[in-house]
Design a protein around this motif. Structure first.
Motif, short mmCIF file in Angstrom:
data_model
loop_
_atom_site.label_atom_id
_atom_site.label_comp_id
_atom_site.label_asym_id
_atom_site.label_seq_id
_atom_site.Cartn_x
_atom_site.Cartn_y
_atom_site.Cartn_z
N ARG B 151 -1.05 6.50 -7.13
CA ARG B 151 -1.39 5.07 -7.25
C ARG B 151 -1.90 4.43 -5.97
O ARG B 151 -2.38 3.30 -5.98
N CYS B 152 -1.78 5.12 -4.84
CA CYS B 152 -2.35 4.62 -3.59
C CYS B 152 -3.64 5.38 -3.36
O CYS B 152 -3.65 6.61 -3.35
N ALA B 153 -4.74 4.66 -3.18
CA ALA B 153 -6.05 5.31 -3.04
C ALA B 153 -6.06 6.28 -1.86
O ALA B 153 -6.80 7.27 -1.88
N LYS B 154 -5.25 5.99 -0.82
CA LYS B 154 -5.26 6.85 0.36
C LYS B 154 -4.07 7.81 0.38
O LYS B 154 -3.88 8.53 1.36
N LEU B 156 -1.03 7.31 0.95
CA LEU B 156 -0.27 7.11 2.18
C LEU B 156 1.22 7.40 1.97
O LEU B 156 1.77 7.13 0.91
N CYS B 161 -1.54 -0.09 3.86
CA CYS B 161 -2.53 -0.10 4.94
C CYS B 161 -3.05 -1.51 5.10
O CYS B 161 -2.65 -2.42 4.37
N GLY B 163 -5.68 -2.68 4.15
CA GLY B 163 -6.57 -3.10 3.04
C GLY B 163 -5.82 -3.72 1.88
O GLY B 163 -6.42 -4.09 0.87
N SER B 164 -4.51 -3.83 2.03
CA SER B 164 -3.71 -4.43 0.95
C SER B 164 -3.88 -5.94 0.99
O SER B 164 -3.54 -6.57 1.99
N HIS B 168 -3.24 -6.44 -4.04
CA HIS B 168 -4.23 -5.53 -4.62
C HIS B 168 -4.84 -4.60 -3.58
O HIS B 168 -4.83 -4.90 -2.39
N CYS B 169 -5.36 -3.50 -4.07
CA CYS B 169 -5.95 -2.49 -3.20
C CYS B 169 -7.36 -2.90 -2.82
O CYS B 169 -8.08 -3.49 -3.63
N GLU B 170 -7.75 -2.54 -1.62
CA GLU B 170 -9.09 -2.95 -1.17
C GLU B 170 -10.21 -2.25 -1.95
O GLU B 170 -11.34 -2.70 -1.94
N CYS B 177 -1.84 -2.72 -5.34
CA CYS B 177 -1.53 -1.90 -4.16
C CYS B 177 -0.20 -1.21 -4.43
O CYS B 177 0.82 -1.86 -4.65
N TRP B 179 1.71 0.41 -2.49
CA TRP B 179 2.76 0.17 -1.48
C TRP B 179 3.34 -1.23 -1.58
O TRP B 179 4.51 -1.46 -1.26
S1 SF4 Z 1 -4.42 -1.11 -0.22
FE1 SF4 Z 1 -2.53 -0.24 -0.97
S2 SF4 Z 1 -3.06 1.17 -2.59
FE2 SF4 Z 1 -4.91 0.67 -1.45
S3 SF4 Z 1 -5.10 2.27 0.01
FE3 SF4 Z 1 -4.00 0.66 0.99
S4 SF4 Z 1 -1.85 1.08 0.66
FE4 SF4 Z 1 -3.02 2.35 -0.74
#
Ligand code: SF4
Ligand code: SF4
Lengths: 155, 228
Positions: B151-154, B156, B161, B163-164, B168-170, B177, B179
């Motif tokens: 569920r985390c694009a990266k 992690l 990160c 970008g949260s 929501h995720c970037e 998001c 995390w």
């Molecule tokens: S914004 Fe959240 S879900 Fe998206 S890459 Fe970052 S930590 Fe992962």
């Protein structure tokens, strides 16, 4: 598409018992004619009509399929007509993938009291289908049949 | 469940261009409940294939059937006799089902009708979301039941990160998001202090990085002939 002048479309109309079926009855009772090419199948709710029913009707040679349900917000079972509409849209896009005209399938909404409107919508549907011409699958089937026989012979 | 989606009709037709008679086989488990490959979808695909090829003036005979699970050989035995009549089998199973069919019927061409998407489930009517990537070493116990791998694009281990944004995720404002979700869950569980500890890098050897995987359960294996 070539079209014979005597082409009379075969249109299957799935009509909800609570609205469109009664509307069709009213249209008939009020001597407000609708095209004889509309063949009515009563369903307890258009929510009962599956995408498969629409596709199979066309596969089996219907020139058009109409789903006639209650007015939005007036479904006897609340949302059956909304589901039916989504399925009609789904099948319309599937027909494009298949290579058939999307307009061969259409949804209309009428109340039980709208006999005149039912007749009008049915007439419009018949006109659309007449303009599109016969279901090419039916025509193909007739054309393909001798080829099939020829192929059997060569096998 | 395994979530899949039908391939474009044209792509399936293209794969069948040299075939005259095919059997479309559905699967009654995962792909049936995500409306991609159950009995009804087999009927729909078979009808669509017959119609589209007939319209093109081609001749393709399409029959249809379905089994409970394509990924278990016991369910495929029932097809042993039947498949003999066909040039190819169109599988509406996930990628696993397609491969089990190919292993069971080595002399038949097996065509995948679906694109296998992910392991997940429905979150609302008509919407399916990914929830697991089968990393082979589940860490949901440390992340409040929210999977950072799928569920985390990266992917992690220590998020979120930068970008949260507003939960929501970037990469897409419709994707929550992971995390942020983990943080909220852990907060509710009164376990935020655990998140303050830095997690070490994940050992990916249990995942795909370790090559094709296998699970062996000796207690379930059939006794060897010499032991009987
Ligand atoms: S914004 Fe959240 S879900 Fe998206 S890459 Fe970052 S930590 Fe992962
Ligand atoms: S941590 Fe690994 S096993 Fe657990 S849900 Fe996520 S991907 Fe699946």
């Amino acid at each position: 598409m070539t079209q014979t002048p005597e082409f009379e479309p075969q249109i299957v109309a799935f009509c909800c018992l609570h609205c469109a079926y009664a509307a069709a009855d009213l249209a008939g009772g009020s001597r407000c004619g609708y095209p004889p090419s509309i063949k009515i199948i009563a369903v307890p709710c258009t929510g009962r009509v599956d995408s498969l029913h629409l596709v199979k009707a066309l596969e089996d040679g219907a020139d058009g399929v109409m789903v006639a349900g209650c007015l939005p917000g007036r479904c006897h079972f609340q949302t059956g007509n909304l589901y039916a509409n989504q399925r009609v849209e789904h099948v319309r896009s599937l027909l494009k993938e298949i290579g058939l005209e999307a307009d061969r399938v259409r949804m209309i909404n009428v109340s039980a009291g709208m006999g005149v409107q039912f007749a009008e919508r049915a007439k419009e549907m018949a006109e659309t289908i007449t303009a599109l011409g016969p279901n090419p699958l039916r025509v193909r089937k007739a054309q393909v049949a001798p080829t099939d026989a020829a192929m059997e012979e060569t096998n | 469940m395994i979530v899949a989606e039908r391939k474009p009709l044209e792509a399936i037709v293209e794969m069948l261009k040299n075939d005259r008679k095919v059997l479309a086989v559905g699967c009654g488990t995962c792909v049936a409940v995500c409306f991609a490959g159950g009995k009804k979808e087999v009927e729909m695909l078979a009808s669509s294939l017959r119609m589209t090829t007939r319209l093109k003036g081609e001749k393709l005979e399409v029959d249809e059937t379905s089994v409970q699970r394509q990924c278990e050989v016991e369910y495929l035995e029932a097809l042993d006799e039947r498949v003999k009549d066909y040039d190819a089998i169109v599988s509406l199973g996930c990628g696993v089902g397609v491969q089990f069919l190919a292993e069971r019927f080595p002399d038949k061409r097996i065509i995948p009708a679906l694109d296998t998407k992910f392991m997940g489930g429905p979150t609302e009517a008509g919407v399916w979301e990914e929830r697991c990537q089968g990393c082979g070493s589940c860490m949901l116990g440390e992340t409040g039941g929210v999977c950072p791998i799928s569920r985390c694009a990266k992917q992690l281990m220590n998020g979120p990160c930068g970008g949260s944004k507003h939960g929501h995720c970037e990469i897409d404002e419709n994707i929550p998001c992971a995390w942020q979700l983990i943080w909220e869950r852990m907060d509710k569980l009164g376990r935020i202090d655990e998140l303050m500890e830095i997690s070490s890098p994940k050992d990916w050897s249990t995942g795909r990085d370790g090559g094709p995987r296998r699970v062996v359960r000796d207690d379930l294996r059939l006794p060897e002939d010499e032991d009987i």
